[in-house]
Design an enzyme around this catalytic site. Sequence first.
Site, PDB file in Angstrom:
ATOM      1  N   THR A  29       0.900  -1.277  -0.031  1.00  0.00           N
ATOM      2  CA  THR A  29       0.072   0.040  -0.122  1.00  0.00           C
ATOM      3  C   THR A  29       0.827   1.303  -0.168  1.00  0.00           C
ATOM      4  OG1 THR A  29      -0.121  -0.099   2.476  1.00  0.00           O
ATOM      5  CG2 THR A  29      -1.848  -1.241   1.164  1.00  0.00           C
ATOM      6  N   CYS A  33       3.628   2.696   9.292  1.00  0.00           N
ATOM      7  CA  CYS A  33       2.730   2.571  10.400  1.00  0.00           C
ATOM      8  C   CYS A  33       3.554   2.624  11.929  1.00  0.00           C
ATOM      9  CB  CYS A  33       1.501   1.496  10.719  1.00  0.00           C
ATOM     10  SG  CYS A  33       0.116   1.855   9.692  1.00  0.00           S
ATOM     11  N   CYS A  37      -0.450   1.131  15.751  1.00  0.00           N
ATOM     12  CA  CYS A  37      -1.540   1.535  14.731  1.00  0.00           C
ATOM     13  C   CYS A  37      -2.636   0.403  14.732  1.00  0.00           C
ATOM     14  CB  CYS A  37      -1.037   1.371  13.269  1.00  0.00           C
ATOM     15  SG  CYS A  37      -2.361   1.958  12.098  1.00  0.00           S
ATOM     16  N   ARG A  40      -6.098  -2.818  10.304  1.00  0.00           N
ATOM     17  CA  ARG A  40      -5.876  -4.361  10.454  1.00  0.00           C
ATOM     18  C   ARG A  40      -4.413  -4.516   9.987  1.00  0.00           C
ATOM     19  NH1 ARG A  40      -7.777  -7.822   6.555  1.00  0.00           N
ATOM     20  NH2 ARG A  40      -7.707  -6.395   4.820  1.00  0.00           N
ATOM     21  N   ARG A  62       4.674   6.553   2.433  1.00  0.00           N
ATOM     22  CA  ARG A  62       4.031   7.775   3.246  1.00  0.00           C
ATOM     23  C   ARG A  62       3.518   7.165   4.380  1.00  0.00           C
ATOM     24  NH1 ARG A  62       1.373   6.786  -1.189  1.00  0.00           N
ATOM     25  NH2 ARG A  62      -0.765   6.399   0.007  1.00  0.00           N
ATOM     26  N   CYS A  64       1.155   6.864   7.689  1.00  0.00           N
ATOM     27  CA  CYS A  64      -0.311   6.436   7.857  1.00  0.00           C
ATOM     28  C   CYS A  64      -0.905   7.607   8.452  1.00  0.00           C
ATOM     29  CB  CYS A  64      -0.127   5.232   8.794  1.00  0.00           C
ATOM     30  SG  CYS A  64      -1.871   4.823   9.233  1.00  0.00           S
ATOM     31  N   CYS A  67      -2.175   6.450  12.335  1.00  0.00           N
ATOM     32  CA  CYS A  67      -1.692   6.344  13.327  1.00  0.00           C
ATOM     33  C   CYS A  67      -0.568   7.483  13.642  1.00  0.00           C
ATOM     34  CB  CYS A  67      -1.094   5.054  13.764  1.00  0.00           C
ATOM     35  SG  CYS A  67       0.445   4.553  12.349  1.00  0.00           S
TER      36      CYS A  67
HETATM   37 ZN   LIG Z   1      -1.058   3.490  10.846  1.00  0.00          ZN
END
Ligand SMILES: [Zn+2]
Length: 339
Positions: A29, A33, A37, A40, A62, A64, A67
């Site tokens: 993705t 994180c 976080c 899921r 990048r 998140c 979080c």
């Molecule tokens: Zn996150």
Amino acid sequence: MMPDEECWNAALARDRTYDGRFVSGVMSTGIYCRPSCPARHPKRENVRFFATGAEARAAGLRPCKRCSPDDVSRDERAVLSAIAAIKQAGQPLALAALADETGYSPSHFQRVFTRHTGMSPAAYARALMSEKAAQALTDEGRVTEAIYAAGYSAPSRFYEGTQGRLGMMPSAWANGGKGATIHWAVVATSLGSMLVAATGKGVCRLSFNEGREALEERFPKADLVEGGAGFAALLAQVVAAVEAPGDFAHIPLDVKGTAFQEAVWRELQRIPKGETRTYAQLAAAVGKPKAVRAAGSANGANNVAVLIPCHRVIRTGGGLGGYAYGLEIKRTLLEKEAK
Ligand SMILES: [Zn+2]
């Protein structure tokens, strides 16, 4: 950088104590994180770990939005600088002043501090003062040092999942505590030497002027362990609550009595801080107005002093009545709470 396996386990556990120590990059993705976080968990094969957010960004990822992994270090710095300021002052500092130093709003700072340490800044400062008193006693000093080491670095694992529940979850009380592990410590407080013992579900004994022998008598088959890093964080909260009575509804309890005793104990928890009830009022409140003496006995059978506030029950006419640990402690508790 710690081993990948440790990172993955920390991420699976959403362990906040790892926040700021690494970030998890999700290559599928393009997001990275913090370990805690709430999103899921991605598939293991899509995850790579980086020591810092900068390294993750250099790899094209990048942060998140959920979080905000890059804010961790700012939170951590804020908490550490507040702890340093409290230690230096040796007393509670105004929340507004602490927050001001960090650039956070007071309410946000309170949340950040509590998330990291398991205690509010005020409770942390009170616990710190208790520790100073305890250092005079070398044995207890060792235990209370652990409280503060644990207070910052390893909060709350011990009672994870029970925090915020004002409940009674009997576990150790069956069959002499067989199969239960009970962590315990004796610490010095302004009320004298205090024994605190807890299972993984909550505090099962709080008393004054008692030691290990008293616990062995009550839980002859339990595994008794002195101290412990996770326990220390709970202990710190208990000490803080005893030094500032009234502020302890969040501390989990593990107690067991007869149905009548437990009804009385629940009623005790409903007496507001700074107020008292008579034994007759207590009996009436549990629906047995004629059972005044039985209510008194149930009061006396309470295993968790202060947190189940049996000291808030007095004689009709205003006499202090009795107290298992002496009237001096009862009087002091009531005076503190009246303030
Ligand atoms: Zn996150």
